[in-house]
Design a protein around this motif. Structure first.
Motif, PDB file in Angstrom:
ATOM      1  N   ILE A 257       0.873  -1.186   0.000  1.00 61.53           N
ATOM      2  CA  ILE A 257       0.000   0.000   0.000  1.00 61.53           C
ATOM      3  C   ILE A 257       0.905   1.230   0.000  1.00 61.53           C
ATOM      4  N   PHE A 258       0.631   2.147  -0.916  1.00 56.32           N
ATOM      5  CA  PHE A 258       1.465   3.346  -1.057  1.00 56.32           C
ATOM      6  C   PHE A 258       0.691   4.584  -0.628  1.00 56.32           C
ATOM      7  N   GLN A 259       1.420   5.682  -0.508  1.00 59.42           N
ATOM      8  CA  GLN A 259       0.780   6.966  -0.233  1.00 59.42           C
ATOM      9  C   GLN A 259      -0.185   7.330  -1.366  1.00 59.42           C
ATOM     10  N   GLN A 260       0.297   7.154  -2.599  1.00 60.23           N
ATOM     11  CA  GLN A 260      -0.562   7.374  -3.769  1.00 60.23           C
ATOM     12  C   GLN A 260      -1.322   6.087  -4.020  1.00 60.23           C
ATOM     13  N   TYR A 261      -2.603   6.211  -4.350  1.00 54.74           N
ATOM     14  CA  TYR A 261      -3.434   5.008  -4.363  1.00 54.74           C
ATOM     15  C   TYR A 261      -3.176   4.146  -5.598  1.00 54.74           C
ATOM     16  N   ASN A 262      -2.711   4.785  -6.688  1.00 52.63           N
ATOM     17  CA  ASN A 262      -2.381   4.047  -7.926  1.00 52.63           C
ATOM     18  C   ASN A 262      -3.515   3.147  -8.405  1.00 52.63           C
ATOM     19  N   LEU A 263      -4.754   3.646  -8.312  1.00 53.94           N
ATOM     20  CA  LEU A 263      -5.874   2.843  -8.818  1.00 53.94           C
ATOM     21  C   LEU A 263      -5.971   3.020 -10.331  1.00 53.94           C
ATOM     22  N   ILE A 264      -6.545   2.036 -11.000  1.00 53.45           N
ATOM     23  CA  ILE A 264      -6.724   2.143 -12.455  1.00 53.45           C
ATOM     24  C   ILE A 264      -7.987   2.966 -12.695  1.00 53.45           C
ATOM     25  N   PRO A 265      -7.842   4.139 -13.377  1.00 56.71           N
ATOM     26  CA  PRO A 265      -8.939   5.116 -13.390  1.00 56.71           C
ATOM     27  C   PRO A 265     -10.213   4.643 -14.079  1.00 56.71           C
ATOM     28  N   ASN A 266     -10.078   3.756 -15.078  1.00 56.08           N
ATOM     29  CA  ASN A 266     -11.297   3.349 -15.798  1.00 56.08           C
ATOM     30  C   ASN A 266     -11.849   2.011 -15.321  1.00 56.08           C
ATOM     31  N   LEU A 267     -11.407   1.550 -14.148  1.00 54.48           N
ATOM     32  CA  LEU A 267     -12.004   0.362 -13.538  1.00 54.48           C
ATOM     33  C   LEU A 267     -12.744   0.781 -12.269  1.00 54.48           C
ATOM     34  N   THR A 268     -13.828   0.073 -11.971  1.00 53.82           N
ATOM     35  CA  THR A 268     -14.587   0.377 -10.746  1.00 53.82           C
ATOM     36  C   THR A 268     -13.796  -0.081  -9.518  1.00 53.82           C
ATOM     37  N   VAL A 269     -14.331   0.314  -8.348  1.00 54.79           N
ATOM     38  CA  VAL A 269     -13.719  -0.106  -7.076  1.00 54.79           C
ATOM     39  C   VAL A 269     -13.581  -1.631  -7.040  1.00 54.79           C
ATOM     40  N   ARG A 270     -14.667  -2.306  -7.363  1.00 57.34           N
ATOM     41  CA  ARG A 270     -14.651  -3.774  -7.322  1.00 57.34           C
ATOM     42  C   ARG A 270     -13.620  -4.338  -8.305  1.00 57.34           C
ATOM     43  N   GLU A 271     -13.618  -3.762  -9.526  1.00 59.82           N
ATOM     44  CA  GLU A 271     -12.680  -4.278 -10.540  1.00 59.82           C
ATOM     45  C   GLU A 271     -11.228  -3.994 -10.158  1.00 59.82           C
ATOM     46  N   ASN A 272     -10.987  -2.816  -9.564  1.00 60.89           N
ATOM     47  CA  ASN A 272      -9.626  -2.522  -9.095  1.00 60.89           C
ATOM     48  C   ASN A 272      -9.188  -3.555  -8.059  1.00 60.89           C
ATOM     49  N   MET A 273     -10.107  -3.893  -7.156  1.00 62.77           N
ATOM     50  CA  MET A 273      -9.754  -4.891  -6.142  1.00 62.77           C
ATOM     51  C   MET A 273      -9.512  -6.252  -6.789  1.00 62.77           C
ATOM     52  N   GLU A 274     -10.318  -6.566  -7.808  1.00 61.09           N
ATOM     53  CA  GLU A 274     -10.146  -7.863  -8.486  1.00 61.09           C
ATOM     54  C   GLU A 274      -8.764  -8.002  -9.119  1.00 61.09           C
ATOM     55  N   THR A 275      -8.202  -6.874  -9.580  1.00 65.90           N
ATOM     56  CA  THR A 275      -6.873  -6.980 -10.215  1.00 65.90           C
ATOM     57  C   THR A 275      -5.846  -7.529  -9.220  1.00 65.90           C
ATOM     58  N   GLY A 276      -6.049  -7.275  -7.931  1.00 67.10           N
ATOM     59  CA  GLY A 276      -5.117  -7.776  -6.912  1.00 67.10           C
ATOM     60  C   GLY A 276      -5.223  -9.278  -6.716  1.00 67.10           C
ATOM     61  N   ALA A 277      -6.333  -9.859  -7.183  1.00 70.78           N
ATOM     62  CA  ALA A 277      -6.544 -11.300  -6.976  1.00 70.78           C
ATOM     63  C   ALA A 277      -6.029 -12.123  -8.157  1.00 70.78           C
ATOM     64  N   TRP A 278      -5.703 -11.451  -9.274  1.00 75.02           N
ATOM     65  CA  TRP A 278      -5.224 -12.169 -10.454  1.00 75.02           C
ATOM     66  C   TRP A 278      -4.021 -13.022 -10.081  1.00 75.02           C
ATOM     67  N   LEU A 279      -3.986 -14.209 -10.557  1.00 71.09           N
ATOM     68  CA  LEU A 279      -2.859 -15.136 -10.363  1.00 71.09           C
ATOM     69  C   LEU A 279      -2.740 -15.625  -8.921  1.00 71.09           C
ATOM     70  N   SER A 280      -3.665 -15.211  -8.059  1.00 73.88           N
ATOM     71  CA  SER A 280      -3.571 -15.673  -6.674  1.00 73.88           C
ATOM     72  C   SER A 280      -4.267 -17.028  -6.539  1.00 73.88           C
ATOM     73  N   PRO A 281      -3.601 -18.008  -5.929  1.00 71.90           N
ATOM     74  CA  PRO A 281      -4.207 -19.338  -5.814  1.00 71.90           C
ATOM     75  C   PRO A 281      -5.374 -19.370  -4.825  1.00 71.90           C
ATOM     76  N   ASP A 282      -5.388 -18.439  -3.865  1.00 68.11           N
ATOM     77  CA  ASP A 282      -6.352 -18.573  -2.784  1.00 68.11           C
ATOM     78  C   ASP A 282      -6.829 -17.203  -2.295  1.00 68.11           C
TER      79      ASP A 282
ATOM     80  N   GLY B 244     -10.456  10.737  -1.084  1.00 69.82           N
ATOM     81  CA  GLY B 244      -9.118  10.154  -0.908  1.00 69.82           C
ATOM     82  C   GLY B 244      -9.130   8.950   0.023  1.00 69.82           C
ATOM     83  N   GLY B 245      -9.874   9.082   1.123  1.00 71.97           N
ATOM     84  CA  GLY B 245      -9.944   7.990   2.098  1.00 71.97           C
ATOM     85  C   GLY B 245     -10.567   6.735   1.491  1.00 71.97           C
ATOM     86  N   GLN B 246     -11.621   6.948   0.684  1.00 66.30           N
ATOM     87  CA  GLN B 246     -12.272   5.801   0.051  1.00 66.30           C
ATOM     88  C   GLN B 246     -11.348   5.158  -0.980  1.00 66.30           C
ATOM     89  N   GLN B 247     -10.593   5.996  -1.709  1.00 71.58           N
ATOM     90  CA  GLN B 247      -9.642   5.434  -2.683  1.00 71.58           C
ATOM     91  C   GLN B 247      -8.568   4.611  -1.971  1.00 71.58           C
TER      92      GLN B 247
END
Ligand code: ADP
Length: 218
Positions: A89-114, A140-143
């Protein structure tokens, strides 16, 4: 000990541009602990996190995380180590601007076995009503809450937080810290947080269990 650094040094550059970013760091952190490292800007905090995260290599010293000894590890194994064990987790949120909150979170699960259950995590982070919004529609807090979700959805053993409240006001900072602590308790990730903001110590004191389990090192 789960995470052990022994005499870790890091030197950047040579001759006139030589900078000793770390001069012999010894640090031991138990599994499931939440560790806050305080230090002024330029004291080597990001360097230390990058070394623990396998993004940067130490100049000398030993880094052991669970069964993994980082020095001498091949790039391919380091990539797998980062993917399987580390959340950032960084100071800057580095979210992908054209993905929703849910989709941004999903990117973190890619390639994860569990990965963790995304709906439960969205609920834990208080993002249920915002999950279909784009980052620019959030405070900012929500991001930052969304970026916590992206980092922890793969259920990393180690969660590295680099000035996670650096861009937030007091109220949002408190909220984000409380959530990092919640993640630490609920999912058992070992948390290493670095900050120059001594107020975080004070804020952390308002959160009961920080008192028992927090380390602070300078
Ligand atoms: P902090 O996170 O505490 O602000 P850093 O780890 O970013 O500190 O930096 C520690 C020192 O190392 C600083 O003097 C910085 O200029 C230097 N440094 C960091 N990264 C590099 C790099 N890639 N090349 C050269 N010097 C660097």
């Amino acid at each position: 000990m789960f995470l052990t650094l022994t005499h870790v040094t890091k030197v950047y550059g040579e001759k006139e541009s030589r900078t000793e970013a770390l001069r012999g760091i010894d640090l031991s952190i138990k599994k499931g602990d939440l560790c806050v490292l305080l230090g002024p800007s330029g004291s080597g905090k990001s360097t230390l996190l990058n070394i623990i995260g396998g993004i940067d290599a130490a100049t000398s010293g030993q880094i052991q995380i669970g069964d993994h000894i980082l020095e001498g590890m091949k790039e391919k194994d380091l990539t797998k180590y980062r993917r399987d064990h580390i959340g950032y987790i960084f100071q800057q949120y580095n979210l992908i601007p054209n993905l929703t909150v849910r989709e941004n979170m999903e990117t973190g699960a890619w390639l994860s076995p569990d990965p963790l259950d995304i709906d439960e995590l969205i609920e834990t982070l208080g993002l249920a009503e915002h999950q279909d919004k784009l980052p620019h529609q959030l405070s900012g807090g929500q991001q930052q809450r969304c970026s916590i979700g992206r980092a922890v959805i793969k259920n990393p053993d180690v969660l590295l937080c680099d000035e996670p409240t650096g861009a937030l006001d007091y109220r949002n900072s408190k909220e984000v810290l409380a959530l990092i602590e919640r993640v630490n308790q609920k999912y058992g990730s070992t948390v290493v947080m670095v900050t120059h903001n001594e107020a975080i110590q004070k804020m952390a004191d308002h959160i009961q269990s920080y008192l028992h389990r927090r380390h602070t090192a300078r």
